[in-house]
Design an enzyme around this catalytic site. Sequence first.
Site, short mmCIF file in Angstrom:
data_model
loop_
_atom_site.label_atom_id
_atom_site.label_comp_id
_atom_site.label_asym_id
_atom_site.label_seq_id
_atom_site.Cartn_x
_atom_site.Cartn_y
_atom_site.Cartn_z
CB SER A 108 -22.89 -8.71 1.99
OG SER A 108 -21.62 -8.31 1.50
CG PHE B 193 -16.68 -0.18 3.96
CD1 PHE B 193 -17.72 -0.77 4.68
CD2 PHE B 193 -16.02 -0.95 3.01
CE1 PHE B 193 -18.10 -2.08 4.45
CE2 PHE B 193 -16.39 -2.28 2.78
CZ PHE B 193 -17.42 -2.84 3.50
NE ARG C 139 -8.66 -8.31 -2.26
CZ ARG C 139 -9.57 -7.52 -2.81
NH1 ARG C 139 -10.78 -7.44 -2.27
NH2 ARG C 139 -9.32 -6.80 -3.87
NE ARG D 99 -6.76 -2.99 -4.29
CZ ARG D 99 -7.90 -2.48 -3.82
NH1 ARG D 99 -9.02 -3.18 -3.93
NH2 ARG D 99 -7.93 -1.30 -3.26
N GLY E 84 -3.57 6.75 15.45
CA GLY E 84 -4.87 7.41 15.59
C GLY E 84 -5.19 8.10 14.28
CE1 TYR F 245 -10.50 -0.65 13.65
CE2 TYR F 245 -10.84 1.72 13.63
CZ TYR F 245 -10.67 0.51 12.95
OH TYR F 245 -10.67 0.49 11.59
N GLY G 1 0.83 -1.21 0.00
CA GLY G 1 0.00 0.00 0.00
C GLY G 1 0.86 1.26 0.00
CB THR H 186 -2.38 6.02 -1.53
OG1 THR H 186 -2.72 4.85 -0.75
CG2 THR H 186 -2.67 5.76 -3.01
CG LEU I 150 -1.09 6.76 6.99
CD1 LEU I 150 -1.42 6.07 8.31
CD2 LEU I 150 -0.80 8.24 7.20
#
Length: 330
Positions: free
Chosen positions: A152, A144, A114, A86, A236, A194, A61, A64, A66
């Site tokens: 789902s 999200f 994945r 990706r 955070g 979290y 990743g 973009t 961080l």
Amino acid sequence: TCQVHFESSNWKSLSIKRLTDSRLHGSTGLRSGSQANFFPPLEDAMLPSGSFNNRMALITGGGTGLGRAMTATLSQLGAQCIIASRKLDVLQRTAEEISSQTGNKVHAVQCDVRDPQAVSQCVDQIEALTGLPDVIINNAAGNFVCPSERLSPNAWKTITDIVLNGTAFVTLELGKRLIQNQKGASFLAITTIYAESGSGFVVPSASAKAGVEALYKSLAAEWGRYGHRFNIIQPGPIRTKGAFSRLDPTGAFEKAMIDRIPTGRLGTPAEIANLAAYVSSNYASWMSGAVIRFDGGEYVSLAGEFNELRSVTPDQWKLLEAMIRKTKGS
Ligand SMILES: CCC/C=C/C=C/C(=O)SCCNC(=O)CCNC(=O)[C@H](O)C(C)(C)COP(=O)(O)OP(=O)(O)OC[C@H]1O[C@@H](n2cnc3c(N)ncnc32)[C@H](O)[C@@H]1OP(=O)(O)O
Ligand SMILES: NC(=O)C1=CN([C@@H]2O[C@H](COP(=O)(O)OP(=O)(O)OC[C@H]3O[C@@H](n4cnc5c(N)ncnc54)[C@H](OP(=O)(O)O)[C@@H]3O)[C@@H](O)[C@H]2O)C=CC1
């Protein structure tokens, strides 16, 4: 002047009618004043120049947000970086921009974490480009906000596949090859605060990030004997397009987040990048199994039941103290 009304004897139902000077304390009381001025973010690379000379770093990743900031800092400090995700066009743009600024090569490799086969092919490509990395930063994620009753099975699977399975596939594939080659490495996972507390409305992410933390703590114990360190950073809130477009699509939560952060501001990508660089560097060669919370104090602010009392003004405290003192001997 100020009036204090108790609606019941329970302090939680304390209703305080504030007649405070809003110019002094702001609309939310003392806690969200201008304290951010005490905590200015420093954007320069913290470690000595050359700290990552002759070192290879993989950042998932890394195109973009961080991941991009971490790549820029490691590259500035001398690392040869590989960024993987990706979207090859995004990766290539970032790689070119950072390489041209730092003079150190950044390679772009397409990989959907994945897919274990794609991960294996990505590591083949990395071996051919730079050799096995010394630094691995598992930063790729998906998330999200969504009420759990609306999720789902595929929504659950998508997030947990990227975050937990993706991190596991990258870590195991590289770990096995590093062990075979008797090469040490620093592994870093980016989770979030979290992961520890859990959180409603981001349940797949919270569950998967908690799994990543268990994975990294376990491997810190098991693979030290192969020269591998495993650490975790829990950021955070830091405004990035990827995160905030999915977690705060209307922008409504940002002020609330800032209000509850004791340092009065969001973090910055450069601050995380400096911490990640330190943890991944040889200056931190005795650090393994660490979970570093980096959140301006948000976690403890959310945790303490009495922290809301920050909004009580000095005048109100005089009244409250008098009331409490009256209880002496009762
Ligand atoms: C503030 C302090 C704490 C912050 C913590 C931050 C943590 C983070 O991780 S922020 C990182 C955020 N960045 C990203 O998420 C970037 C990558 N994200 C994506 O690519 C996409 O958002 C997604 C994760 C959805 C993956 O994209 P993909 O194309 O693979 O999936 P889709 O086919 O679009 O969707 C898969 C199933 O999920 C359902 N779904 C998608 N969005 C939502 C939504 N908003 N609400 C409910 N469900 C959603 C989608 O419908 C698919 O399910 P199904 O319809 O059953 O097939
Ligand atoms: N910003 C914040 O406030 C916080 C962020 N974090 C964590 O920081 C990290 C970076 O987040 P941030 O920079 O904000 O968000 P971004 O959305 O910018 O970063 C997520 C990255 O993950 C990559 N990615 C997503 N899915 C896959 C996949 N299947 N395979 C490979 N790569 C994938 C994306 O690239 P592509 O689309 O090309 O695949 C993207 O570059 C994440 O781990 C996030 O959980 C934690 C706490 C707070």
